[in-house]
Design a protein around this motif. Sequence first.
Motif, PDB file in Angstrom:
ATOM      1  N   PRO A   1       0.335   4.666  -2.996  1.00 55.60           N
ATOM      2  CA  PRO A   1      -0.756   5.630  -2.802  1.00 55.60           C
ATOM      3  C   PRO A   1      -0.507   6.568  -1.620  1.00 55.60           C
ATOM      4  CG  PRO A   1      -1.447   3.412  -2.206  1.00 55.60           C
ATOM      5  CD  PRO A   1      -0.135   3.279  -2.891  1.00 55.60           C
ATOM      6  N   ARG A   2      -0.964   7.775  -1.753  1.00 53.78           N
ATOM      7  CA  ARG A   2      -0.793   8.761  -0.689  1.00 53.78           C
ATOM      8  C   ARG A   2      -1.620   8.403   0.533  1.00 53.78           C
ATOM      9  NH1 ARG A   2      -1.800  14.718  -2.405  1.00 53.78           N
ATOM     10  NH2 ARG A   2      -1.100  14.953  -0.243  1.00 53.78           N
ATOM     11  N   ARG A   3      -2.787   7.791   0.320  1.00 55.76           N
ATOM     12  CA  ARG A   3      -3.657   7.433   1.445  1.00 55.76           C
ATOM     13  C   ARG A   3      -4.023   5.954   1.321  1.00 55.76           C
ATOM     14  NH1 ARG A   3      -8.012  11.457   3.488  1.00 55.76           N
ATOM     15  NH2 ARG A   3      -7.145  10.569   5.401  1.00 55.76           N
ATOM     16  N   PRO A   4      -3.101   5.073   1.718  1.00 51.55           N
ATOM     17  CA  PRO A   4      -3.359   3.637   1.582  1.00 51.55           C
ATOM     18  C   PRO A   4      -4.305   3.127   2.666  1.00 51.55           C
ATOM     19  CG  PRO A   4      -1.249   3.989   2.635  1.00 51.55           C
ATOM     20  CD  PRO A   4      -1.771   5.350   2.268  1.00 51.55           C
ATOM     21  N   LEU A   5      -4.987   2.056   2.348  1.00 52.68           N
ATOM     22  CA  LEU A   5      -5.941   1.419   3.254  1.00 52.68           C
ATOM     23  C   LEU A   5      -5.987  -0.062   2.901  1.00 52.68           C
ATOM     24  CD1 LEU A   5      -8.388   1.802   5.328  1.00 52.68           C
ATOM     25  CD2 LEU A   5      -9.819   2.048   3.287  1.00 52.68           C
ATOM     26  N   VAL A   6      -5.982  -0.927   3.927  1.00 53.84           N
ATOM     27  CA  VAL A   6      -6.097  -2.367   3.679  1.00 53.84           C
ATOM     28  C   VAL A   6      -7.429  -2.840   4.246  1.00 53.84           C
ATOM     29  CG1 VAL A   6      -5.074  -4.650   3.987  1.00 53.84           C
ATOM     30  CG2 VAL A   6      -3.587  -2.638   3.842  1.00 53.84           C
ATOM     31  N   LEU A   7      -8.266  -3.407   3.379  1.00 55.12           N
ATOM     32  CA  LEU A   7      -9.576  -3.933   3.775  1.00 55.12           C
ATOM     33  C   LEU A   7      -9.482  -5.449   3.824  1.00 55.12           C
ATOM     34  CD1 LEU A   7     -11.861  -1.695   1.511  1.00 55.12           C
ATOM     35  CD2 LEU A   7     -11.228  -1.323   3.892  1.00 55.12           C
ATOM     36  N   THR A   8      -9.706  -6.021   5.015  1.00 54.99           N
ATOM     37  CA  THR A   8      -9.595  -7.466   5.181  1.00 54.99           C
ATOM     38  C   THR A   8     -10.933  -8.055   5.625  1.00 54.99           C
ATOM     39  OG1 THR A   8      -8.970  -7.493   7.533  1.00 54.99           O
ATOM     40  CG2 THR A   8      -7.206  -7.108   5.923  1.00 54.99           C
ATOM     41  N   PHE A   9     -11.167  -9.315   5.235  1.00 55.71           N
ATOM     42  CA  PHE A   9     -12.443  -9.982   5.493  1.00 55.71           C
ATOM     43  C   PHE A   9     -12.145 -11.417   5.924  1.00 55.71           C
ATOM     44  CE2 PHE A   9     -12.807  -6.651   2.444  1.00 55.71           C
ATOM     45  CZ  PHE A   9     -13.945  -5.950   2.826  1.00 55.71           C
ATOM     46  N   ASP A  10     -12.611 -11.788   7.094  1.00 56.56           N
ATOM     47  CA  ASP A  10     -12.272 -13.090   7.670  1.00 56.56           C
ATOM     48  C   ASP A  10     -13.349 -14.144   7.433  1.00 56.56           C
ATOM     49  OD1 ASP A  10     -10.024 -11.867   8.597  1.00 56.56           O
ATOM     50  OD2 ASP A  10     -10.345 -12.347  10.712  1.00 56.56           O
ATOM     51  N   ASP A  11     -12.920 -15.354   7.246  1.00 54.72           N
ATOM     52  CA  ASP A  11     -13.702 -16.592   7.280  1.00 54.72           C
ATOM     53  C   ASP A  11     -14.264 -17.015   5.926  1.00 54.72           C
ATOM     54  OD1 ASP A  11     -13.192 -16.528  10.016  1.00 54.72           O
ATOM     55  OD2 ASP A  11     -15.126 -15.611  10.487  1.00 54.72           O
ATOM     56  N   GLY A  12     -14.677 -16.077   5.063  1.00 55.70           N
ATOM     57  CA  GLY A  12     -15.164 -16.459   3.730  1.00 55.70           C
ATOM     58  C   GLY A  12     -16.626 -16.840   3.685  1.00 55.70           C
ATOM     59  N   TYR A  13     -17.496 -15.975   4.213  1.00 55.43           N
ATOM     60  CA  TYR A  13     -18.938 -16.247   4.213  1.00 55.43           C
ATOM     61  C   TYR A  13     -19.527 -16.090   2.805  1.00 55.43           C
ATOM     62  CZ  TYR A  13     -18.290 -16.010   9.219  1.00 55.43           C
ATOM     63  OH  TYR A  13     -17.844 -16.253  10.493  1.00 55.43           O
ATOM     64  N   VAL A  14     -20.628 -16.781   2.576  1.00 58.15           N
ATOM     65  CA  VAL A  14     -21.274 -16.718   1.268  1.00 58.15           C
ATOM     66  C   VAL A  14     -21.672 -15.290   0.927  1.00 58.15           C
ATOM     67  CG1 VAL A  14     -23.346 -17.402  -0.028  1.00 58.15           C
ATOM     68  CG2 VAL A  14     -22.087 -19.107   1.295  1.00 58.15           C
ATOM     69  N   ASP A  15     -22.062 -14.505   1.932  1.00 59.18           N
ATOM     70  CA  ASP A  15     -22.467 -13.122   1.628  1.00 59.18           C
ATOM     71  C   ASP A  15     -21.284 -12.276   1.166  1.00 59.18           C
ATOM     72  OD1 ASP A  15     -21.163 -12.194   4.021  1.00 59.18           O
ATOM     73  OD2 ASP A  15     -22.967 -12.587   5.188  1.00 59.18           O
ATOM     74  N   ASN A  16     -20.065 -12.749   1.411  1.00 62.27           N
ATOM     75  CA  ASN A  16     -18.912 -12.064   0.825  1.00 62.27           C
ATOM     76  C   ASN A  16     -18.940 -12.161  -0.701  1.00 62.27           C
ATOM     77  OD1 ASN A  16     -16.238 -12.683   3.284  1.00 62.27           O
ATOM     78  ND2 ASN A  16     -18.204 -11.669   3.489  1.00 62.27           N
ATOM     79  N   TYR A  17     -19.401 -13.317  -1.184  1.00 59.42           N
ATOM     80  CA  TYR A  17     -19.499 -13.514  -2.634  1.00 59.42           C
ATOM     81  C   TYR A  17     -20.704 -12.772  -3.216  1.00 59.42           C
ATOM     82  CZ  TYR A  17     -20.207 -15.849  -7.112  1.00 59.42           C
ATOM     83  OH  TYR A  17     -20.400 -16.107  -8.440  1.00 59.42           O
ATOM     84  N   THR A  18     -21.851 -12.858  -2.546  1.00 65.81           N
ATOM     85  CA  THR A  18     -23.081 -12.273  -3.104  1.00 65.81           C
ATOM     86  C   THR A  18     -23.155 -10.760  -2.922  1.00 65.81           C
ATOM     87  OG1 THR A  18     -24.235 -12.744  -1.024  1.00 65.81           O
ATOM     88  CG2 THR A  18     -24.388 -14.397  -2.784  1.00 65.81           C
ATOM     89  N   ASN A  19     -22.610 -10.238  -1.831  1.00 65.51           N
ATOM     90  CA  ASN A  19     -22.757  -8.808  -1.536  1.00 65.51           C
ATOM     91  C   ASN A  19     -21.439  -8.037  -1.593  1.00 65.51           C
ATOM     92  OD1 ASN A  19     -25.490  -9.189  -1.075  1.00 65.51           O
ATOM     93  ND2 ASN A  19     -25.246  -9.510   1.120  1.00 65.51           N
ATOM     94  N   LEU A  20     -20.410  -8.581  -0.924  1.00 64.69           N
ATOM     95  CA  LEU A  20     -19.138  -7.862  -0.819  1.00 64.69           C
ATOM     96  C   LEU A  20     -18.448  -7.691  -2.161  1.00 64.69           C
ATOM     97  CD1 LEU A  20     -16.583  -6.773   0.631  1.00 64.69           C
ATOM     98  CD2 LEU A  20     -15.942  -9.164   1.050  1.00 64.69           C
ATOM     99  N   LEU A  21     -18.252  -8.792  -2.882  1.00 62.94           N
ATOM    100  CA  LEU A  21     -17.480  -8.727  -4.121  1.00 62.94           C
ATOM    101  C   LEU A  21     -18.083  -7.767  -5.142  1.00 62.94           C
ATOM    102  CD1 LEU A  21     -15.064  -9.747  -5.718  1.00 62.94           C
ATOM    103  CD2 LEU A  21     -16.428 -11.729  -6.437  1.00 62.94           C
ATOM    104  N   PRO A  22     -19.398  -7.792  -5.391  1.00 64.57           N
ATOM    105  CA  PRO A  22     -19.954  -6.832  -6.361  1.00 64.57           C
ATOM    106  C   PRO A  22     -19.781  -5.371  -5.915  1.00 64.57           C
ATOM    107  CG  PRO A  22     -21.491  -8.630  -5.980  1.00 64.57           C
ATOM    108  CD  PRO A  22     -20.425  -8.769  -4.963  1.00 64.57           C
ATOM    109  N   LEU A  23     -19.944  -5.104  -4.624  1.00 61.43           N
ATOM    110  CA  LEU A  23     -19.777  -3.731  -4.147  1.00 61.43           C
ATOM    111  C   LEU A  23     -18.339  -3.258  -4.319  1.00 61.43           C
ATOM    112  CD1 LEU A  23     -21.924  -3.734  -0.877  1.00 61.43           C
ATOM    113  CD2 LEU A  23     -22.313  -2.311  -2.898  1.00 61.43           C
ATOM    114  N   MET A  24     -17.388  -4.094  -3.975  1.00 61.96           N
ATOM    115  CA  MET A  24     -15.981  -3.710  -4.122  1.00 61.96           C
ATOM    116  C   MET A  24     -15.628  -3.494  -5.591  1.00 61.96           C
ATOM    117  SD  MET A  24     -14.239  -3.644  -1.107  1.00 61.96           S
ATOM    118  CE  MET A  24     -12.582  -4.326  -1.207  1.00 61.96           C
TER     119      MET A  24
END
Length: 610
Positions: free
Chosen positions: A424-447
Amino acid sequence: MRILHVLSAEFFAGSAAYAVALAEAHRAQGHAVWLVSDSDQLPTGAPQVKAAISNRRYGQRLRNARLIRQLVRTEGIDVVHAHSRAASWVSYAALRGLRVPLVSTVHGRQHLHTSTSLFDIYGDKVIAICANLRTHLIEEVKMEARKIVALPNGVRFGEAAEAGAPGPPRIAFIGRFNGGKGERAAALLQQVFPPLLAEFPALRLALIGGELEQLPAAGKGALAQLQAQFGERVEVVGFTNDVAGWLARTTLTIGAGRVAIEALGAGHAVLALGEASYAGLVTEANFADAAASNFGDISARVAPSDVDFGALLADARAFLAAPQPVPGALQAQVRAHYSLARVAAEVLAVYQSARMQKAVPDFLPVLMYHKIPDVAPATKHQTFVTKDNFAKHLAFFKSRRFTPITFADYLQFACGERPLAEFPRRPLVLTFDDGYVDNYTNLLPLMQQYGYRGVLYLLGDFDVRYNQWDLAADPTEPRADLMDEAQKRAFVAAGWEIGAHTMSHPHLPALPLPAATAEIVRSKNSLETTLGTEIVSFAYPYGDLNDDLKAAVQAAGFAFGLATDTGGLHLEDDRLQVFRINMFSHETTASLFKKTASWYRKYYRRKRGK
């Protein structure tokens, strides 16, 4: 990969042997390899092109450069590896304007003159064959430290020899007889070998190596006297393809560089004598120092190269009086350090790194998130972004035409599994630490809504179900639950990369190194076994790290180590300390613009000095 080696090979010296060994190791792995050198008769199955690389006349250099450039274009070469200053010069000229990286191996100290420092023709990455040489390149040649990797020449060792040399006792000098090595040989012939041959009636002396006719006059005279006095006990072998056979028949070898490595790896004792210094009888106690100088060949800084030949004589006399086999632990240490398989793998990683640095020259932003809650928690720490605000972050990335990638994606481009044209011409790496439950309920659907994937750093201990490390430090901190196994598996199914974050989230530098290493190794094994996915990156808890921990992360098999607000300007400056940007609850459009800008890393370093 498609690899081109360029080397000076008027005779089969150590650098040529190294290049051929690498070529064969990489060909065995399925890579395509070509060689351009003074000879087209090198012992390799790779295609060879003959060119007068050693000829430094400018007309010939330009012809060499044109030949290499044409070969690079015709064969679709991915990386060029040069093995001498002459080879680097013509390769550098050949690759001007092309997006093909140049890697140079530097085998010895460089002449210190103005042009050496002003004109860096060694390319994108430099391999220094020992620690002293790396110091020399940084401090005296003024080369950028970030581009230099200390990596020894690899050796394909045969079966370990049994203790003791068969037949009569023999001492051998193995090396060139011209230049600095020739001066050492002359001194040995004058000061060391005469008393040894006189004191040990059965002792034989072997002189093995090329350019014997260029031995200094004093050495030639001393050799003639020895031959007249001791007759057939003085064996003038000269150049031979059977160095291993002579090593097997030798009680004590005097040499440096590859000679010392092969002898020790085969279980034969070595007095390490090189152009720079005398390192003594190599033992477990002095192996690290001897290896740092390539067994006496290379000094870190300009220094007198005088050798106490009286001390060398005493060492040789003591050993010959009571020969001892090389300890198995030392032999194993040598074989591990110089293993061709290990070195070839690390050289391949250098190729990939140089390739990506050439293809992606700008700063690649790596952003670090933690919790993505519905509402702001009552915490003193701001390492969260609410669900609504994170949606705004994603909208910003979309508007700026960023393409989120993972480190696993990056590796696929680096090793050639995916064409660089698709990076990609404009790469970006999005990282998320620890694995909180809100990563499953909020983060994953948004991504998923945006078609994005990221990297999720998880603990290897699946029984840790909340942020107990935070509460141990401050009991007033709110509890935040971690995902269960099924929820973590949902990220794997969605194509996310899973990274390791230790077993229990400790401050790694505060632990004894064996305990810290266990946290690192066990987390990788646990995540791979439980989630059935390859783990290629590791995030240091709290961003806490040191050189020992970086070495442990590499030894555990991780390709990347993620830091926090420390690291190089470019991802490839140090894959084990990747600069990661902390994201907080109060990010604005302006701060998002700044933190994803190509100039942000330089700005941060200037502002914070990190």
